[in-house]
Design a protein around this motif. Structure first.
Motif, short mmCIF file in Angstrom:
data_model
loop_
_atom_site.label_atom_id
_atom_site.label_comp_id
_atom_site.label_asym_id
_atom_site.label_seq_id
_atom_site.Cartn_x
_atom_site.Cartn_y
_atom_site.Cartn_z
N LEU A 1 0.62 -1.28 0.04
CA LEU A 1 -0.01 0.15 0.09
C LEU A 1 0.64 1.03 0.07
O LEU A 1 0.47 2.66 -0.73
CB LEU A 1 -1.12 0.01 1.17
CG LEU A 1 -2.48 -0.56 1.12
CD1 LEU A 1 -3.12 0.20 2.22
CD2 LEU A 1 -3.15 -0.28 -0.14
N CYS A 2 2.37 1.17 0.89
CA CYS A 2 2.86 2.40 0.84
C CYS A 2 2.78 2.92 -0.79
O CYS A 2 3.57 4.12 -0.89
CB CYS A 2 4.08 2.31 1.13
SG CYS A 2 5.42 0.81 0.96
N ARG A 3 3.50 2.18 -1.81
CA ARG A 3 3.73 2.03 -2.94
C ARG A 3 2.35 3.48 -3.09
O ARG A 3 2.35 4.10 -4.45
CB ARG A 3 3.67 1.05 -3.81
CG ARG A 3 4.94 0.74 -3.41
CD ARG A 3 5.00 -0.54 -4.83
NE ARG A 3 6.20 -1.48 -4.50
CZ ARG A 3 6.38 -1.83 -3.20
NH1 ARG A 3 5.63 -2.54 -2.33
NH2 ARG A 3 7.44 -3.21 -3.19
N LEU A 4 1.49 4.05 -3.08
CA LEU A 4 0.35 4.41 -3.81
C LEU A 4 0.25 6.18 -3.15
O LEU A 4 -0.65 6.29 -2.26
CB LEU A 4 -1.46 3.75 -3.33
CG LEU A 4 -1.56 1.83 -3.93
CD1 LEU A 4 -2.61 1.75 -2.80
CD2 LEU A 4 -1.64 2.02 -5.13
N SER A 5 1.10 5.96 -3.67
CA SER A 5 1.55 7.72 -2.88
C SER A 5 0.85 8.96 -3.32
O SER A 5 0.35 10.00 -2.17
CB SER A 5 2.77 8.35 -2.91
OG SER A 5 2.80 8.44 -4.94
N ARG A 6 -0.17 8.65 -3.80
CA ARG A 6 -1.15 9.71 -3.59
C ARG A 6 -2.85 9.42 -3.16
O ARG A 6 -3.68 10.53 -4.00
CB ARG A 6 -1.43 9.81 -5.46
CG ARG A 6 -0.63 10.02 -6.37
CD ARG A 6 -0.66 10.21 -7.81
NE ARG A 6 -1.62 11.19 -8.06
CZ ARG A 6 -1.95 11.62 -8.94
NH1 ARG A 6 -1.85 11.13 -10.94
NH2 ARG A 6 -2.80 12.81 -9.50
#
Length: 317
Positions: free
Chosen positions: A52-57
């Protein structure tokens, strides 16, 4: 499922119910391809949250997951700089003071926060969330009394540019001394609280409250009427387990309609559930005619108001 998500790289909103325990590693990482996602409501079993941390937006994140890892939550807070709504649920285990410090330090844009304290050690200092500069809406699953430092932190926010506007405390009844502290958060526009004892005078301090949800079994007809007449901003009163409220309350409110209309100049909606009202004895035709001023309903309101409203446009964008 993986192919479907990969084929939708530009979607901005997703409400998903996933069963990660039965999927391959490739499928478990499917979410990371949704790099334009701004709003995610995720219900999942056996999901640790590593990707989930890759969904920075993301601006809006709700997690309903058994097994979600507290460390993954920390990574989300660090990378999601635009996060404005975070519902952590009440199933994340292993949360410590350090995790709440990270939320306070990294989530500067956070306006709404929901979390549970039922599984926390008593020494976990979750009051650090009171330091969030833009936090205005809080939903907390509780189990008994809360930490006094948490309530004092919310009181201290009253004088800040972004004070707390809604506080939803769900799960158990608060002792009278903590109800007193809650009612010192005078910026509140919405409050949901369950009380061990009747605390009318404390509640009358909430001069800005518009939406009041109460569980207060010993509240009487006169005390309930006092709240309606003396909380000038009140437009919704949702009372549960009010076994001492009778049809005399309805009659007295109808008698006071001219006063209510002239003084408050707005409609009031009253939800009563678990009362002693004999609804078959109520003049429903009269209630219908007076509906423009006051509406009395034999049911409870399940959801809070303000924290569920749509986020306004982010002014920083």
């Amino acid at each position: 499922m993986s192919k479907t998500l990969k084929d939708l790289p530009n979607i901005e909103e997703l409400h998903a119910r996933l069963h990660f325990g039965k999927l391959s590693i490739e499928n478990r990482r499917a979410l990371e391809h949704l790099r334009n996602l701004k709003r995610l409501t995720l219900e999942a079993s056996n999901y640790f949250g590593d990707e989930l941390c890759r969904l920075s937006r993301l601006e809006y994140l709700e997690i309903g997951s058994h097994g979600f890892d507290a460390a993954a939550l920390t990574e989300c807070c660090i990378t999601m700089g635009d996060l404005r709504h975070l519902n952590m649920g009440h199933k994340i285990e292993g949360l410590s003071t350090d995790h709440f410090i990270t939320i306070a330090e990294e989530c500067a844009q956070l306006e709404r926060l929901a979390f549970g304290i039922r599984n926390l050690d008593t020494n976990v200092e979750y009051e650090f969330v009171c330091r969030l500069p833009k936090l205005q809406h809080l939903f907390v699953w509780i189990n008994g009394a809360v930490r006094p430092e948490f309530l004092v932190g919310l009181i201290n926010k009253v004088a800040q540019p972004k004070p707390i506007e809604s506080l939803i405390l769900v799960g158990s009844r608060l002792p009278l001394e903590q109800v007193n502290l809650v009612c010192q958060i005078t910026s509140l526009k919405e409050l949901d609280i369950s009380c061990e004892a009747t605390a009318i005078q404390d509640l009358l301090n909430l001069r800005n409250v518009k939406y009041l949800h109460l569980t207060m079994p010993e509240i009487t007809n006169d005390q309930l009427k006092e709240l309606i007449l003396n909380l000038p901003q009140l437009i919704l009163l949702n009372v549960r387990s009010c076994r001492l409220i009778t049809e005399q309350f309805v009659a007295s409110i109808l008698e006071l309609l001219p006063h209510i209309e002239n003084r408050m100049r707005k409609k009031i909606k009253i939800h009563l559930k678990g009362s002693d009202i004999n609804w078959s004895q109520i003049d429903h035709k009269l209630l219908q005619r007076k509906k423009a001023v006051v509406e009395i309903i034999n049911e409870t309101l399940e959801e809070p108001i303000l924290i569920r409203q749509e986020l306004t446009m982010n002014q920083s964008n």
